[in-house]
Motif scaffolding. Sequence first.
Motif, mmCIF file in Angstrom:
data_model
loop_
_atom_site.group_PDB
_atom_site.id
_atom_site.type_symbol
_atom_site.label_atom_id
_atom_site.label_comp_id
_atom_site.label_asym_id
_atom_site.label_seq_id
_atom_site.Cartn_x
_atom_site.Cartn_y
_atom_site.Cartn_z
ATOM 1 N N PHE A 139 0.831 -1.203 0.000
ATOM 2 C CA PHE A 139 0.000 0.000 0.000
ATOM 3 C C PHE A 139 0.868 1.256 0.000
ATOM 4 O O PHE A 139 0.609 2.214 -0.733
ATOM 5 C CB PHE A 139 -0.911 -0.017 1.223
ATOM 6 C CG PHE A 139 -1.867 1.144 1.312
ATOM 7 C CD1 PHE A 139 -2.881 1.305 0.390
ATOM 8 C CD2 PHE A 139 -1.752 2.078 2.334
ATOM 9 C CE1 PHE A 139 -3.770 2.367 0.481
ATOM 10 C CE2 PHE A 139 -2.630 3.141 2.432
ATOM 11 C CZ PHE A 139 -3.643 3.282 1.508
ATOM 12 N N LYS A 140 1.927 1.252 0.819
ATOM 13 C CA LYS A 140 2.827 2.404 0.870
ATOM 14 C C LYS A 140 3.501 2.635 -0.474
ATOM 15 O O LYS A 140 3.704 3.781 -0.890
ATOM 16 C CB LYS A 140 3.866 2.203 1.971
ATOM 17 C CG LYS A 140 3.310 2.331 3.379
ATOM 18 C CD LYS A 140 4.383 2.069 4.431
ATOM 19 C CE LYS A 140 3.799 2.171 5.833
ATOM 20 N NZ LYS A 140 4.821 1.858 6.873
ATOM 21 N N GLU A 141 3.854 1.552 -1.165
ATOM 22 C CA GLU A 141 4.447 1.679 -2.495
ATOM 23 C C GLU A 141 3.461 2.329 -3.461
ATOM 24 O O GLU A 141 3.827 3.225 -4.234
ATOM 25 C CB GLU A 141 4.849 0.300 -3.021
ATOM 26 C CG GLU A 141 6.024 -0.343 -2.310
ATOM 27 C CD GLU A 141 6.313 -1.736 -2.833
ATOM 28 O OE1 GLU A 141 5.671 -2.136 -3.831
ATOM 29 O OE2 GLU A 141 7.168 -2.423 -2.252
ATOM 30 N N ASP A 142 2.199 1.871 -3.405
ATOM 31 C CA ASP A 142 1.173 2.427 -4.294
ATOM 32 C C ASP A 142 0.918 3.898 -3.990
ATOM 33 O O ASP A 142 0.773 4.723 -4.900
ATOM 34 C CB ASP A 142 -0.131 1.636 -4.154
ATOM 35 C CG ASP A 142 -0.032 0.230 -4.721
ATOM 36 O OD1 ASP A 142 0.927 -0.044 -5.463
ATOM 37 O OD2 ASP A 142 -0.911 -0.596 -4.414
ATOM 38 N N VAL A 143 0.856 4.226 -2.699
ATOM 39 C CA VAL A 143 0.626 5.611 -2.292
ATOM 40 C C VAL A 143 1.749 6.514 -2.800
ATOM 41 O O VAL A 143 1.506 7.618 -3.293
ATOM 42 C CB VAL A 143 0.498 5.720 -0.754
ATOM 43 C CG1 VAL A 143 0.579 7.174 -0.297
ATOM 44 C CG2 VAL A 143 -0.809 5.085 -0.285
ATOM 45 N N LYS A 144 2.976 6.036 -2.692
ATOM 46 C CA LYS A 144 4.130 6.818 -3.150
ATOM 47 C C LYS A 144 4.061 7.078 -4.644
ATOM 48 O O LYS A 144 4.300 8.197 -5.121
ATOM 49 C CB LYS A 144 5.427 6.088 -2.790
ATOM 50 C CG LYS A 144 6.682 6.858 -3.149
ATOM 51 C CD LYS A 144 7.938 6.104 -2.710
ATOM 52 C CE LYS A 144 9.191 6.886 -3.067
ATOM 53 N NZ LYS A 144 10.421 6.164 -2.650
ATOM 54 N N LYS A 145 3.718 6.053 -5.425
ATOM 55 C CA LYS A 145 3.618 6.200 -6.881
ATOM 56 C C LYS A 145 2.494 7.168 -7.247
ATOM 57 O O LYS A 145 2.645 8.007 -8.136
ATOM 58 C CB LYS A 145 3.373 4.840 -7.526
ATOM 59 C CG LYS A 145 4.556 3.891 -7.458
ATOM 60 C CD LYS A 145 4.192 2.538 -8.053
ATOM 61 C CE LYS A 145 5.350 1.558 -7.936
ATOM 62 N NZ LYS A 145 4.982 0.211 -8.456
ATOM 63 N N VAL A 146 1.372 7.049 -6.553
ATOM 64 C CA VAL A 146 0.238 7.930 -6.825
ATOM 65 C C VAL A 146 0.585 9.376 -6.474
ATOM 66 O O VAL A 146 0.266 10.312 -7.220
ATOM 67 C CB VAL A 146 -1.014 7.463 -6.025
ATOM 68 C CG1 VAL A 146 -2.077 8.561 -6.015
ATOM 69 C CG2 VAL A 146 -1.572 6.184 -6.637
ATOM 70 N N ARG A 147 1.249 9.570 -5.333
ATOM 71 C CA ARG A 147 1.602 10.922 -4.866
ATOM 72 C C ARG A 147 2.472 11.649 -5.887
ATOM 73 O O ARG A 147 2.383 12.856 -6.060
ATOM 74 C CB ARG A 147 2.306 10.835 -3.527
ATOM 75 C CG ARG A 147 2.514 12.193 -2.854
ATOM 76 C CD ARG A 147 3.198 12.051 -1.504
ATOM 77 N NE ARG A 147 2.369 11.336 -0.565
ATOM 78 C CZ ARG A 147 2.789 10.315 0.170
ATOM 79 N NH1 ARG A 147 4.026 9.870 0.049
ATOM 80 N NH2 ARG A 147 1.980 9.732 1.034
#
Length: 272
Positions: free
Chosen positions: A260-268
């Motif tokens: 989830f943290k990886e996805d959040v970082k990419k989205v950000r």
Amino acid sequence: MNIGFIGTGNMGTILIEAFLDSGAVKEEELIITNRTLAKAFDIQKTHPGITVARDAPETVKQAAIIFLCVKPLEMVPLLQQLAPYWTDEHCLVSITSPITVEQLEAVVPCQVVRAIPSITNRALSGSILVTFGSRCSASCRQTINDLLRRIASPICIDEAITRVASDISSCGPAFFSYLLQRFIDAATAKTAITKEQATMLATDMIIGLGELLKRNLYTLPTLQEKVCVKGGITGEGIAVLEQRLDGVFEAVLAKTHEKFKEDVKKVRQQFP
């Protein structure tokens, strides 16, 4: 009130079918589209009253509530495409957990809701996790809650528990169906029971367990107490589970949060 769906993959289709089955929405009120239009037309074959829009902008033009059922990294390009078409009266409903309502509100002028569904919603059951944006009016909140309540139990959540709440309500069916399948496989491998018999018994068991909990006849701890007679067979099985499962779900949650943290970082990185 017309409702639009942009994205008719697994979850988009589940929501469309659930809304129709529940009677919450009529076919004539649905405007749907998909990057591959053939998938949208496949739904229309079963529900001929649905309108298939040629693209996402056309969907936004025709509907007041728009469900965006696309992958996280597809969201920003889609929002950029739709920028000229949003109005203050629209309500954007995103089903994507790594994207916050605050991020969405920063790039669209309309009211924003995040509603994270579960496959259980297809049976008009389970929970759907809801977070309202700061611009949502009281009437918008009421409309969305009334709509979602027809297919699930809307649960309002804070941003801080988005991932773990999704792990339980949305990922949980996959996790526990995997465990149940392993239970069935072990039974057929170690005994004379057939796969069909084991599957039927396991299915009836899990449905019955759900009914006991739904009717508040037992809690999870009291269920174990009622079945586990001291010194009995079930207790011996529980002892094995206590030993082998120690730390398993902690590791599962650690892994889902890491992803989830990886996805959040990419989205950000995509959002301004």
